[in-house]
Design a protein around this motif. Structure first.
Motif, PDB file in Angstrom:
ATOM      1  N   VAL A 207       0.842  -1.195   0.000  1.00 56.61           N
ATOM      2  CA  VAL A 207       0.000   0.000   0.000  1.00 56.61           C
ATOM      3  C   VAL A 207       0.880   1.249   0.000  1.00 56.61           C
ATOM      4  CG1 VAL A 207      -1.792   1.263   1.233  1.00 56.61           C
ATOM      5  CG2 VAL A 207      -1.824  -1.238   1.215  1.00 56.61           C
ATOM      6  N   GLN A 208       1.945   1.234   0.803  1.00 55.88           N
ATOM      7  CA  GLN A 208       2.859   2.369   0.844  1.00 55.88           C
ATOM      8  C   GLN A 208       3.568   2.555  -0.490  1.00 55.88           C
ATOM      9  OE1 GLN A 208       4.386   0.926   5.048  1.00 55.88           O
ATOM     10  NE2 GLN A 208       5.254   2.923   4.618  1.00 55.88           N
ATOM     11  N   ALA A 209       4.011   1.464  -1.097  1.00 53.35           N
ATOM     12  CA  ALA A 209       4.697   1.557  -2.384  1.00 53.35           C
ATOM     13  C   ALA A 209       3.754   2.071  -3.459  1.00 53.35           C
ATOM     14  CB  ALA A 209       5.259   0.189  -2.772  1.00 53.35           C
ATOM     15  N   PHE A 210       2.546   1.546  -3.481  1.00 50.39           N
ATOM     16  CA  PHE A 210       1.556   1.992  -4.464  1.00 50.39           C
ATOM     17  C   PHE A 210       1.284   3.482  -4.316  1.00 50.39           C
ATOM     18  CE2 PHE A 210      -2.782   3.079  -5.571  1.00 50.39           C
ATOM     19  CZ  PHE A 210      -2.941   2.514  -6.829  1.00 50.39           C
ATOM     20  N   THR A 211       1.080   3.940  -3.088  1.00 47.44           N
ATOM     21  CA  THR A 211       0.780   5.350  -2.851  1.00 47.44           C
ATOM     22  C   THR A 211       1.925   6.234  -3.316  1.00 47.44           C
ATOM     23  OG1 THR A 211      -0.559   4.729  -0.924  1.00 47.44           O
ATOM     24  CG2 THR A 211       0.100   7.031  -1.105  1.00 47.44           C
ATOM     25  N   ALA A 212       3.148   5.863  -2.951  1.00 47.42           N
ATOM     26  CA  ALA A 212       4.310   6.663  -3.344  1.00 47.42           C
ATOM     27  C   ALA A 212       4.486   6.695  -4.859  1.00 47.42           C
ATOM     28  CB  ALA A 212       5.566   6.117  -2.676  1.00 47.42           C
ATOM     29  N   ASN A 213       4.282   5.561  -5.513  1.00 42.72           N
ATOM     30  CA  ASN A 213       4.465   5.494  -6.965  1.00 42.72           C
ATOM     31  C   ASN A 213       3.432   6.324  -7.718  1.00 42.72           C
ATOM     32  OD1 ASN A 213       6.599   3.763  -6.571  1.00 42.72           O
ATOM     33  ND2 ASN A 213       5.464   1.911  -7.086  1.00 42.72           N
ATOM     34  N   HIS A 214       2.180   6.199  -7.325  1.00 39.60           N
ATOM     35  CA  HIS A 214       1.105   6.815  -8.102  1.00 39.60           C
ATOM     36  C   HIS A 214       0.850   8.271  -7.723  1.00 39.60           C
ATOM     37  CE1 HIS A 214      -0.440   3.142 -10.206  1.00 39.60           C
ATOM     38  NE2 HIS A 214       0.318   2.589  -9.269  1.00 39.60           N
ATOM     39  N   GLU A 215       1.340   8.683  -6.566  1.00 45.11           N
ATOM     40  CA  GLU A 215       1.207  10.091  -6.192  1.00 45.11           C
ATOM     41  C   GLU A 215       1.857  10.981  -7.233  1.00 45.11           C
ATOM     42  OE1 GLU A 215       2.807  13.184  -2.734  1.00 45.11           O
ATOM     43  OE2 GLU A 215       3.430  11.081  -2.739  1.00 45.11           O
ATOM     44  N   ALA A 216       2.921  10.489  -7.857  1.00 45.30           N
ATOM     45  CA  ALA A 216       3.656  11.290  -8.836  1.00 45.30           C
ATOM     46  C   ALA A 216       2.811  11.633 -10.061  1.00 45.30           C
ATOM     47  CB  ALA A 216       4.912  10.534  -9.278  1.00 45.30           C
ATOM     48  N   PHE A 217       1.758  10.878 -10.310  1.00 48.94           N
ATOM     49  CA  PHE A 217       0.924  11.125 -11.481  1.00 48.94           C
ATOM     50  C   PHE A 217      -0.203  12.115 -11.201  1.00 48.94           C
ATOM     51  CE2 PHE A 217       2.008   6.425 -11.904  1.00 48.94           C
ATOM     52  CZ  PHE A 217       3.183   6.684 -12.587  1.00 48.94           C
TER      53      PHE A 217
END
Length: 582
Positions: A207-217
């Motif tokens: 969940v943390q990885a997903f949030t960090a990755n997709h926040e950039a978009f």
């Protein structure tokens, strides 16, 4: 650091630039490479890890995917399925992707070099899925049998491309494989700074990885804040509501206004086939009816536990107040204030429309056994509705305090967040802010009026707050991207869901306090979250500082904005609360 500009600046003297692939050109929506295996099930993950260890023990150079699947225990698994999952979990690392675009526009040759057991065709497919244009070449260790970390794959790259080692800049995230390996081949490298991996285990780390990755978009500061603070919390809460509803399939599902507005919006996106209703009631809208029925104890339960004047209480109940009581003050948190209240309530005159609340509830179709979704705490709204209608309802609360179990059994209500100690304290510090973030941005429901055969809702006037729209838009974006991701079938735990919000409440960044601090919330009155005056003003007006701090509904943010610096305001606040409790 602006990663894009740094790469382009460092690459200026070089005709060619090469990149590592994983955690450089692309990111995975999981914290560790082996977590991809867990998405296929624990049995597969266990067998797959053992098979790779065995394959590496049998080979001195780099291994290939067929060598892994040739190991005992892997006969029933398909390598194509692993490749498909790898393809599902990758996203581009946007700063590096933009650097690649700019370098190509400058006419530079761009390559990728990766230590990886996956076949080169799979790596190319993953880069293509992430939106990268064709590279001038790709070098994958599984195709050559040698690795970056020894320098051998870099030397192979130089031989096949014809470049001299001084012609190439390499960019990668690993000190060992990328920086040292490139140096062994005489190639200059730049270490790409990366965030440390999450401390939590799978699936919370995903969940943390997903949030960090997709926040950039996500564009827009407020949208990104809503994405990171509210997205996982709302998705997890909706998953939990859905599971509870499956246990009560015949029950109607009612989301209570205004607090559950965003939750209902996200629930509809996640479970579009399910019917839900939006019940526009509030403690305030029920007070006139309770007053008309002479239910003094219920009116007392409905009133905000604040310091209120007789006129404010009368306004809350939609009643007229005799002159003698208008300026009298009632501290409703204290026993004395509660004991003085009945005399005031006897003197109040309820409005003629007082009983329209019952007509609205009958019109809504609310019946025994139906589910009420609310932000919770003491479950007061559910308590009042049950008393008014004489039925038992099932409450699903985001949170709850000690009053909840005093009023309801476990068969009558369930709570999503079960927080203890410092986490519970931080949650209640931030609860007024959270409630405002997820609520419909309209005035409170204050009563009802008859329009023909329909009972309509009366709302208090309220100016819309642009920042609330941005926060909610970000949370909706999270829900949409989660539903379209490889992780959509995974349950988000309550801990993983609430932690980003609690961390922000405890240790907010200056930008977060600046964005959120001026938002106004209702808590028996209208208050600002954290918007102090300048320190020099308070030096000459210390009484105002005491008043403003008392009225602030996010005191940690108030102090951080007033005295910006490295002081541990959250820790100090928690220390004071513990001392007070003792």
């Amino acid at each position: 650091m602006n990663i894009t500009n740094t790469i382009v600046r460092l690459a200026a003297p070089y005709p060619a630039v090469a990149f590592d692939v994983f955690d450089t050109l692309i990111k995975r929506d999981v914290a560790k490479p082996t977590d991809v295996f867990l998405l296929q099930g624990t049995d597969f993950a266990r067998a797959r890890v053992c098979a790779e260890q065995a394959a590496r023990a049998q080979n001195t150079g780099e291994i290939t995917l067929p060598q892994i699947y040739a190991q005992p225990g892997m006969e029933k698994f398909d390598p194509a399925e692993e490749c498909a999952w790898e393809n599902k979990v990758v996203v581009p690392y946007t700063p590096v992707q933009e650097a690649v675009r700019l370098l190509r526009a400058q006419g530079k040759r761009v390559y990728y070099i990766s230590d990886m057991y996956l076949p080169p065709e799979q790596i190319a497919a993953m880069l293509d899925r992430c939106g990268y244009p064709p590279f001038d070449g790709g070098f994958v260790s599984s195709a050559y049998g040698v690795q970056k970390r020894s320098g051998a794959l870099f030397r192979r790259f130089l031989r096949e491309t014809g470049f001299k080692c001084g012609d190439v800049l390499f960019v990668g995230d690993s000190w060992r494989a990328d920086v040292t390996g490139a140096a062994l081949a005489g190639i200059r490298s730049w270490h790409l700074p990366t965030e440390p991996p999450p401390e939590t285990a799978f699936p919370d780390s995903a969940v943390q990885a997903f949030t960090a990755n997709h926040e950039a978009f996500v564009s827009g500061w407020g949208d990104r804040l809503g994405f990171t603070l509210l997205g996982a919390l709302e998705v997890a809460f909706c998953q939990w509501i859905h599971a509870r509803r499956e246990e009560h399939p015949e029950a109607g599902l009612f989301f209570l206004a205004r607090d559950m507005y965003l939750t209902r919006e996200i629930y509809h996106r996640m479970y579009p086939q399910e019917e839900t209703k939006y019940l526009e009631v509030s403690r305030r809208s029920l007070c006139p009816c309770l007053l008309a029925q002479n239910e003094k104890e219920l009116v007392a339960a409905a009133l905000p536990r604040q310091r209120l004047t007789g006129q404010q209480i009368a306004d809350y109940c939609g009643a007229s107040c005799p002159e003698a009581y208008r300026q009298k003050t009632y501290m409703l948190k204290t026993k004395e204030g509660q004991e003085a209240l009945p005399a005031l309530l006897d003197a109040l005159q309820p409005p003629r429309e007082a009983t329209l609340a019952l007509a609205y509830l009958r019109q809504s179709g609310l019946r025994a056994g139906d589910i009420l979704v609310d932000i919770g705490s003491g479950g007061t709204t559910q308590f009042l509705l049950q008393k008014l209608l004489g039925v038992s309802l099932y409450g699903l609360q985001l949170s709850g305090d000690a009053r909840l179990r005093e009023r309801f059994s476990e068969e009558e209500t369930s709570v999503f967040l079960s927080l203890q100690g410092a986490d519970a304290c931080l949650y209640w510090v931030g609860q007024p802010m959270l409630e405002r973030m997820i609520s419909q941005d309209v005035g409170a429901t204050v009563g009802y009026r008859q329009l023909g055969q329909t009972v309509c809702v009366c709302q208090q006037p309220q100016n819309r707050e642009k920042r609330i729209d941005e926060l909610q838009r970000g949370a909706l974006r999270f829900a949409e991207e989660w539903q379209n991701s490889a992780l959509s079938g995974m349950r988000i735990s309550a801990v993983a869901a609430i932690m980003p919000f609690l961390r922000m409440v405890r240790c907010p960044r200056k930008s977060q306090v600046a964005f959120l601090g001026r938002i106004q919330v209702e808590d028996g009155g209208t208050y600002t979250l954290a918007d102090p005056k300048k320190l020099r003003h308070y030096i000459f007006h210390p009484v105002e500082m005491k008043r403003d701090l008392a009225e602030s509904r996010w005191k940690i943010g108030f102090l951080q904005k007033l005295l910006p610096g490295p002081l541990p305001y959250g820790r100090l606040y928690l220390g004071m609360k513990k001392q007070k409790e003792r």
